[in-house]
Design an enzyme around this catalytic site. Structure first.
Site, PDB file in Angstrom:
ATOM      1  N   TYR A  59      43.977  42.105  38.955  1.00 19.88           N
ATOM      2  CA  TYR A  59      42.623  42.576  38.671  1.00 19.88           C
ATOM      3  C   TYR A  59      42.361  43.906  39.363  1.00 19.88           C
ATOM      4  CZ  TYR A  59      37.591  43.074  38.486  1.00 19.88           C
ATOM      5  OH  TYR A  59      36.339  43.575  38.282  1.00 19.88           O
ATOM      6  N   GLY A  66      35.200  43.196  35.038  1.00 22.21           N
ATOM      7  CA  GLY A  66      34.095  42.313  34.695  1.00 22.21           C
ATOM      8  C   GLY A  66      34.511  41.312  33.639  1.00 22.21           C
TER       9      GLY A  66
END
Length: 523
Positions: A59, A66
Site C-alpha cells: 500500500y 483509499g
C-alpha cells in the site's frame, strides 16, 4: 520575512517544539536538516526502493489509495500515480488560509519526513526546506480537510508547489504561478517517486500548527484577562480578600491559583479595594468579579492539557504507511481526534472566559451596580451615551463565541466510498478556534477600555488630588494605554478607533508588558 538574522531551526529525527513552530511560522526562521535526519531519510528510502522492486503489492508504494487501494500499479505508472494524487487532492475551495498557518503546515510535514519513517528521499525534504527559507507560501484554501487522513487537501496544495504547479505567494506577498517562483529562487521542482506523494499529504500538520499558535496566543490572553479582571474589581471597589492564597489552596487547581496570584499582584497598593462595605454595603462581590480566578483558571488548565496534546503530536511521525524497523506497516495514526478534542475544548474555555468578561463590563456601565460610577461611564449621561454600544459589540462577540464553542469533533461525515467512514473534523475545529481567539482578544480589549475609563473617573488617577486611588499596576496600564492611542474619558466621539486601539494594545502584548512594569513577571 524578518528583520535581522534569525537563528535557524534544525530538524532532527525526534520532532520539534512549540517555540520552533512559532519561530518558523511567524518569525520566518530558516530551517535546516540535521545530518542524523538526512541519514534516517536515506535509510528509510532504501526500504521503500526494495519494496518497490518486489512483485508483491504494498500500500502506498505499488497500489492505489483509499478505496482504490485494491489496484496493483505497475512500475512505469508509479511516478504518474504519485503526481496524480497530489493534483487530484489539491481540491480546496474558499478563502486563502493565512500565511503563518501554511508555513506551520509545511514545517510540520517536513518534521515528520525528517523522522525517517516516511520513505521520502532527502532531496525532497531539502526542497521543502528551500521553499520555507525562500519565503514561498503555497496558496491553501479554507475548505477541503476532514481531519482524516490528516489534512489532505491543504497538504496537497503545498505538495503541488513542490512539483512547480499551482499558485504560491512570494516573499513580497504577490501570488504567482509556482513554477515562476521556484525558477526565480533557483529551486528545482521535484519529480515524485514511490510513496512520496502520499507521504506529503498524510498528516495532521494543519490542525497541529493552528493548535500551537492558538496556545501561544491564549497564554497571553489568559494573563490579559487576569489584568482586566483586576482593573474591573478595582474600579468597582471590590474586595481583594477573595484572592488570598490560602483560599485557593483549598481547591488546588493550578490555573486558579495562578490567576488569583496575578490579580493579587495587580491590586497591590490599591486604595480602591476593600470599600465594599462603605456607602452601599455588600457582603460579597458578584460572581463575575469574585469567581474570575476560578473561570480563567479553568481555562488555563484547559490550555495546559492542550499543550500536552500538542507536545505529544510534535514528537510524533504521522504517516500511513510508515517505515518502522525495516518494514512498512499501515496504521491509523493520521486520525485527528486527539487534536480535534483539544481544539474544541479550548473553544469552550474561550467562550466562557469571554462571557464572564462581558458580564464584568456590563457591571461597570450600570449605575445600579457600579457603586457610584456614572451611567455607561458617560460624561453627561443622556446627552452622552458613553460606552453603551461598546458593550453591545462585546455582547455580539460573546454570542459568536458561544456558537463557535459547538464542537466540530462531535461530527463526522463518511468519505472515500465508505473507506474513510469516520473522520475527525480537526481542521474545522482549528479554524473556528482561530476565529474564537480573535473574538476573545476583542472582548478583553473592551473590558480594558471600560475599566480604564472607570478608574479615571474614580478620585486620584492621573491627578495630584490626594486620597485613595488605583494601585501602581493600574496606573501603569492606563498610562501605557493612553500612550498607545487608547483615549480616556470625555464627551461622546467616534468610538470605533478607540476600541481598535485597545484591541491592538491587547493583541500586541503591550497590556501584559505595561502591567509587568509595575508587578514584575506575571504567570
Amino acid at each position: 520575512m524578518h528583520n535581522g538574522p534569525v537563528a535557524p531551526v534544525v530538524l532532527g529525527t525526534s520532532g520539534t517544539s512549540f517555540d520552533d513552530v512559532i519561530a518558523v511560522a511567524r518569525g520566518g526562521a530558516p530551517v535546516e536538516l540535521s545530518a542524523a535526519a538526512l541519514d534516517a531519510m536515506a535509510a528509510a528510502r532504501r526500504v521503500i526502493d526494495d519494496l518497490a522492486a518486489s512483485p508483491e503489492p504494498v500500500y502506498g508504494v505499488s497500489t492505489g489509495f483509499g478505496a482504490l487501494a485494491v489496484r496493483h500499479i505497475t512500475p512505469e505508472l508509479r511516478a504518474t500515480l504519485q503526481r496524480n494524487i497530489v493534483r487530484s487532492h489539491a481540491a480546496g475551495l474558499g478563502p486563502r488560509v493565512e500565511r503563518e498557518v501554511v508555513r506551520a503546515l509545511m514545517f510540520l510535514r517536513l518534521k515528520t519526513i525528517a523522522s525517517g519513517h516516511t520513505g521520502v528521499r532527502p532531496e525532497v525534504a531539502a526542497t521543502m526546506a528551500a521553499l520555507l527559507n525562500a519565503g514561498i507560501t503555497p496558496v491553501v484554501h479554507e475548505h477541503g480537510s476532514l481531519g482524516c487522513s490528516g489534512d489532505l487537501a491543504p497538504l496537497a496544495h503545498c505538495a503541488l508547489t513542490l512539483l512547480g504547479e499551482g499558485e504560491a505567494e512570494g516573499p513580497d506577498g504577490a501570488v504567482r504561478p509556482a513554477a515562476a517562483l521556484l525558477a526565480k529562487h533557483g529551486i528545482a521542482a521535484v519529480e515524485l517517486r514511490e510513496k512520496e506523494g502520499l507521504a506529503l499529504l498524510n498528516g495532521t500538520d494543519g490542525m497541529l500548527g493552528m493548535l500551537v499558535m492558538a496556545c501561544a496566543d491564549l497564554a497571553r490572553l489568559f494573563t490579559s484577562a487576569d489584568i482586566t479582571a483586576a482593573l474591573t474589581l478595582e474600579a468597582l471597589l471590590g474586595t481583594e480578600r477573595v484572592l488570598a492564597p490560602e483560599l485557593h489552596a483549598l481547591r488546588p487547581h493550578p490555573g486558579q491559583a495562578t490567576s488569583a496570584a496575578n490579580m493579587r499582584r495587580m491590586l497591590a497598593g490599591s486604595g480602591l479595594t476593600g470599600h465594599h462595605q462603605d456607602d452601599a454595603p455588600r457582603v460579597q462581590d458578584a460572581y463575575s468579579v469574585r469567581c474570575a480566578p476560578q473561570v480563567a483558571g479553568a481555562g488555563r488548565d484547559t490550555l495546559a492539557h492542550a499543550r500536552a496534546v500538542g507536545e505529544r503530536e510534535l514528537a510524533a511521525a504521522v504517516d500511513n504507511p510508515v517505515v518502522v524497523e525495516g518494514r512498512v506497516e499501515s496504521n491509523g495514526n493520521f486520525h485527528g481526534a486527539p487534536l480535534g478534542y483539544a481544539l474544541d475544548f479550548l473553544a469552550i474555555a474561550v467562550a466562557d472566559l469571554a462571557s464572564i468578561t462581558e458580564r464584568r463590563t456590563d457591571r461597570l456601565l450600570d449605575r445600579n451596580r457600579s457603586h457610584g460610577l456614572p451611567p455607561f461611564l458617560a460624561q453627561d449621561a443622556g446627552v452622552d451615551s458613553g460606552l453603551m454600544i461598546a458593550q453591545y459589540t462585546q455582547a455580539a462577540l460573546v454570542a459568536d463565541l458561544k456558537r463557535l464553542a459547538v464542537p466540530a469533533s462531535a461530527d463526522s461525515i463518511p468519505s472515500s466510498a465508505m473507506q474513510e467512514d469516520h473522520v475527525s473534523m480537526g481542521w474545522a475545529a482549528a479554524r473556528k478556534l482561530r476565529t474564537a481567539v480573535d473574538g476573545l482578544t476583542r472582548v478583553v480589549a473592551i473590558e480594558l477600555y471600560a475599566a480604564a475609563r472607570a478608574l479615571e473617573l474614580r478620585d486620584g488617577l492621573g491627578t495630584a488630588v490626594p486620597g485613595p486611588g488605583p494601585g501602581p499596576a493600574a496606573r501603569a496600564v492606563v498610562t501605557a494605554a493612553r500612550a498607545a492611542g487608547v483615549r480616556g474619558a470625555g464627551e461622546d466621539r467616534f468610538l470605533a478607533p478607540d476600541l481598535a486601539a485597545a484591541e491592538a494594545f491587547v493583541r500586541s502584548g503591550a497590556l501584559v508588558a505595561a502591567a509587568e512594569s509595575a508587578t514584575g513577571p506575571l504567570d
